[in-house]
Design a protein around this motif. Structure first.
Motif, PDB file in Angstrom:
ATOM      1  N   ALA A  15       0.861  -1.182   0.000  1.00  0.00           N
ATOM      2  CA  ALA A  15       0.000   0.000   0.000  1.00  0.00           C
ATOM      3  C   ALA A  15       0.897   1.231   0.000  1.00  0.00           C
ATOM      4  O   ALA A  15       1.599   1.500   0.969  1.00  0.00           O
ATOM      5  CB  ALA A  15      -0.913  -0.010   1.218  1.00  0.00           C
ATOM      6  N   ASP A  16       0.875   1.983  -1.085  1.00  0.00           N
ATOM      7  CA  ASP A  16       1.806   3.109  -1.208  1.00  0.00           C
ATOM      8  C   ASP A  16       1.355   4.006  -2.357  1.00  0.00           C
ATOM      9  O   ASP A  16       0.596   3.587  -3.223  1.00  0.00           O
ATOM     10  CB  ASP A  16       3.219   2.593  -1.483  1.00  0.00           C
ATOM     11  CG  ASP A  16       4.306   3.553  -1.037  1.00  0.00           C
ATOM     12  OD1 ASP A  16       3.995   4.735  -0.800  1.00  0.00           O
ATOM     13  OD2 ASP A  16       5.470   3.118  -0.930  1.00  0.00           O
ATOM     14  N   PHE A  17       1.872   5.238  -2.369  1.00  0.00           N
ATOM     15  CA  PHE A  17       1.600   6.133  -3.497  1.00  0.00           C
ATOM     16  C   PHE A  17       2.172   5.545  -4.778  1.00  0.00           C
ATOM     17  O   PHE A  17       1.509   5.468  -5.805  1.00  0.00           O
ATOM     18  CB  PHE A  17       2.251   7.503  -3.276  1.00  0.00           C
ATOM     19  CG  PHE A  17       1.707   8.289  -2.137  1.00  0.00           C
ATOM     20  CD1 PHE A  17       0.347   8.425  -1.947  1.00  0.00           C
ATOM     21  CD2 PHE A  17       2.557   8.915  -1.247  1.00  0.00           C
ATOM     22  CE1 PHE A  17      -0.162   9.166  -0.900  1.00  0.00           C
ATOM     23  CE2 PHE A  17       2.069   9.661  -0.190  1.00  0.00           C
ATOM     24  CZ  PHE A  17       0.710   9.783  -0.010  1.00  0.00           C
ATOM     25  N   ASN A  18       3.454   5.177  -4.709  1.00  0.00           N
ATOM     26  CA  ASN A  18       4.144   4.772  -5.927  1.00  0.00           C
ATOM     27  C   ASN A  18       5.283   3.810  -5.618  1.00  0.00           C
ATOM     28  O   ASN A  18       5.828   3.798  -4.508  1.00  0.00           O
ATOM     29  CB  ASN A  18       4.678   5.995  -6.681  1.00  0.00           C
ATOM     30  CG  ASN A  18       5.214   7.068  -5.751  1.00  0.00           C
ATOM     31  OD1 ASN A  18       5.870   6.785  -4.746  1.00  0.00           O
ATOM     32  ND2 ASN A  18       4.943   8.322  -6.077  1.00  0.00           N
ATOM     33  N   ALA A  59       0.912   2.187  -6.553  1.00  0.00           N
ATOM     34  CA  ALA A  59       0.799   0.897  -5.888  1.00  0.00           C
ATOM     35  C   ALA A  59      -0.587   0.627  -5.315  1.00  0.00           C
ATOM     36  O   ALA A  59      -1.184  -0.418  -5.574  1.00  0.00           O
ATOM     37  CB  ALA A  59       1.870   0.795  -4.800  1.00  0.00           C
ATOM     38  N   SER A  60      -1.100   1.551  -4.516  1.00  0.00           N
ATOM     39  CA  SER A  60      -2.403   1.310  -3.889  1.00  0.00           C
ATOM     40  C   SER A  60      -3.498   1.131  -4.936  1.00  0.00           C
ATOM     41  O   SER A  60      -4.348   0.228  -4.829  1.00  0.00           O
ATOM     42  CB  SER A  60      -2.758   2.457  -2.945  1.00  0.00           C
ATOM     43  OG  SER A  60      -1.892   2.469  -1.830  1.00  0.00           O
ATOM     44  N   ARG A 110       6.085  14.186  -8.384  1.00  0.00           N
ATOM     45  CA  ARG A 110       4.983  14.454  -7.457  1.00  0.00           C
ATOM     46  C   ARG A 110       3.779  13.592  -7.792  1.00  0.00           C
ATOM     47  O   ARG A 110       3.569  13.158  -8.929  1.00  0.00           O
ATOM     48  CB  ARG A 110       4.594  15.929  -7.508  1.00  0.00           C
ATOM     49  CG  ARG A 110       4.054  16.355  -8.859  1.00  0.00           C
ATOM     50  CD  ARG A 110       3.256  17.650  -8.785  1.00  0.00           C
ATOM     51  NE  ARG A 110       2.869  18.118 -10.099  1.00  0.00           N
ATOM     52  CZ  ARG A 110       1.832  17.660 -10.792  1.00  0.00           C
ATOM     53  NH1 ARG A 110       1.076  16.692 -10.298  1.00  0.00           N
ATOM     54  NH2 ARG A 110       1.544  18.155 -11.992  1.00  0.00           N
ATOM     55  N   THR A 111       2.945  13.368  -6.787  1.00  0.00           N
ATOM     56  CA  THR A 111       1.666  12.710  -7.011  1.00  0.00           C
ATOM     57  C   THR A 111       0.653  13.715  -7.548  1.00  0.00           C
ATOM     58  O   THR A 111       0.928  14.918  -7.628  1.00  0.00           O
ATOM     59  CB  THR A 111       1.128  12.110  -5.707  1.00  0.00           C
ATOM     60  OG1 THR A 111       0.788  13.193  -4.811  1.00  0.00           O
ATOM     61  CG2 THR A 111       2.174  11.206  -5.041  1.00  0.00           C
ATOM     62  N   GLU A 112      -0.532  13.243  -7.876  1.00  0.00           N
ATOM     63  CA  GLU A 112      -1.568  14.160  -8.360  1.00  0.00           C
ATOM     64  C   GLU A 112      -2.012  15.133  -7.276  1.00  0.00           C
ATOM     65  O   GLU A 112      -2.597  16.174  -7.565  1.00  0.00           O
ATOM     66  CB  GLU A 112      -2.767  13.382  -8.905  1.00  0.00           C
ATOM     67  CG  GLU A 112      -3.495  12.539  -7.879  1.00  0.00           C
ATOM     68  CD  GLU A 112      -4.681  11.799  -8.487  1.00  0.00           C
ATOM     69  OE1 GLU A 112      -5.068  12.115  -9.625  1.00  0.00           O
ATOM     70  OE2 GLU A 112      -5.207  10.881  -7.807  1.00  0.00           O
TER      71      GLU A 112
END
Length: 498
Positions: A60-63, A197-198, A319-321
């Motif tokens: 479980a992760d952003f990326n 990932a998530s 960066r993430t969204e």
């Protein structure tokens, strides 16, 4: 029927709904197995694998980094390339879906795989031995044209004609080293990038459910209390914390960082370790449009700053969204030894176990001063425009390392009823689309192991370095010996360049 008596109707239990468990369930269901149940103590159906809503497994992760660079380990290189076809197909299927047909946490505009490229940057002025081996193996496979060596005139010329306009200039030197008169040495991998990932886990759980896989989730109903053995000491099922018994012809233990504490016999091969992650939340887009633009996946690559696990031990992402810049430190992998009671024998073992934000009890997480110092050093040197913001959040990502960084996917010796599927060692997520295919092969043809069956077999390492496992509780990586950073330590003292 397999040589071990497993039929397509046999009950199969999978413990763990992370990348290894999900991929196994997905491919088993695709192969026609009709009686698969996945258990996990985390309520993923409720939190959609969100780390801010209670999900705390490494999956479980952003990326996560999607890389094809594996030095001499050509089997992993081949498997990573093989998975790209499915990642692309999943992106297409999500993009073409209606919102109401997607699971919670996904929308048609989501890309679970982003081909933004991967900059493998040297900081000592030369390509490492593993980098040279990677280029040799990619050349051998006819893939050299996907790699661009910084400073090589032919590669730079080719990059400017093959990549998007302006991409080479931005992604080959995102840290402005040329402008500062520093060496710029490394390789830009145009095939690589990151996966969300998530969201990828949400998607594969959705595919599994569509194929008839059942999920039992939650602290009581989904958590293992003990395994059930027959008179011959063969695993034939499990009992959950709620007291419910489930029986199986095959139980696949894919519990990530919790694998050794559930099955202590594997602790000589696998060890739970923590990598350190820092987050820098950009100001709102309308207040810092230049930062949002610079660190976007269109303009900024995944990077290894001198290597993930040597030198600075720093890697990071666009960066993430939501405007979060994630930077990881893996130069020192920490352990957390505790008393663990064997759920079968009752014997007490000293084993490294996760200590996450939510488990064994909620707490405000912090990472070590050592990790913060390494991250701040790189940010100061390479991304000074972020120093005015400072670190805004952190996470300890509890992986499961094998003694040689290879996966462990094999039946337990003298127990045909249990197969351990673990040992991701910080590089397993990229194989989500294809790992389970190899798991099916290992299950169905245990005597005739293919390349991956041999690579991931049950093994020991009698001499030489063991990826830190030989250090044990007395070693320098012990969590309890570390000095933890405070939020004051997250701040930068240097003058901002914003």
């Amino acid at each position: 029927m397999t040589s071990t008596g497993l039929t397509k109707e046999s009950p199969i239990i999978i413990v763990g709904a992370g990348v290894f468990g999900l991929s196994s369930a997905h491919h088993l269901s695709q192969a026609g197995y009709k009686n698969i149940t996945v258990f996990d103590k985390q309520p993923y159906a409720d939190n959609a694998y969100s780390t801010t809503d209670g999900a705390d497994a490494a999956s479980a992760d952003f990326n996560k980094c999607m890389r094809m660079s594996y030095g001499e380990e050509i089997d992993y290189q081949r498997l990573a390339f093989d998975g790209i076809k499915t990642w692309n197909a999943w992106n297409d299927e999500i993009r073409s879906s209606k919102s109401e047909d997607l699971p919670r946490g996904l929308k048609p505009s989501d890309l679970i795989w982003n081909n933004c490229g991967f900059l493998r940057m040297s900081i000592d002025g030369q390509l490492s031995a593993i980098e040279r081996a990677t280029l040799a193996n990619l050349t051998r496979e006819g893939l050299r044209e996907t790699q661009f060596v910084l400073g090589d005139p032919e590669d730079e010329k080719r990059a400017k004609s093959h990549l998007r306009k302006g991409e080479w200039e931005k992604k080959s030197d995102p840290f402005g080293r040329k402008r500062q008169g520093k060496d710029l040495v490394g390789v830009f991998d145009s095939t690589a990038g990151f996966v969300e990932a998530s969201k990828a886990c949400i998607w594969v759980m959705h595919l599994c459910r569509r194929n008839g896989v059942r999920f039992v989730l939650g602290e009581k109903d989904g958590q293992v209390a003990t395994f059930i053995k027959d008179a011959n000491d063969k695993t034939v099922g499990m009992r959950t914390k709620s007291g419910t018994e489930y029986h199986s012809k095959l139980l696949i233990l894919a519990a990530g960082g919790w694998t050794p504490s559930l099955y202590p016999a594997v602790s000589s091969l696998l060890e739970t370790t923590a990598g350190s992650v820092a987050y820098i939340q950009l100001p709102p887009k309308d207040q810092a449009p230049d930062l949002w633009d610079k660190f976007s996946p269109e303009n900024f690559p995944v990077y290894a700053y001198g290597g993930w696990s040597k030198g600075h031990g720093i890697g990071g992402f666009p960066r993430t969204e939501d405007g979060i810049v994630k930077i990881g430190y893996r130069g020192f992998k920490y352990t957390n030894y505790e008393d663990v009671k064997d759920p079968i024998t009752g014997q007490i073992h000293r084993i490294s176990v996760p200590r996450t934000k939510y488990w064994p009890k909620p707490y405000d997480p912090s990472i070590t001063k050592q990790a913060v110092a390494a991250i701040k050093e790189v940010v100061n040197e390479a991304m000074p425009e972020l120093t005015a913001i400072g670190i805004t959040g952190c996470r300890n990502c509890w992986y499961i390392d094998s003694l040689d960084n290879g996966f462990l996917i094999d039946r337990v010796p003298d127990d045909n009823g249990m197969l351990v599927c673990s040992g991701g060692s910080g590089h397993g997520f990229k194989f989500l689309p294809v790992l389970g295919r190899e798991v099916v092969e290992i299950i169905e043809k245990p005597e005739a192991k293919n390349a991956y069956g041999k690579l991931w077999r049950w093994r020991t390492k009698e001499a030489g370095p063991k990826n830190g496992l030989e250090q044990g509780e007395t070693g320098p990586r012990n969590w309890k010996k570390q000095v933890m950073a405070t939020k004051e330590d997250w701040k930068f003292r240097e003058t901002s360049r914003l």
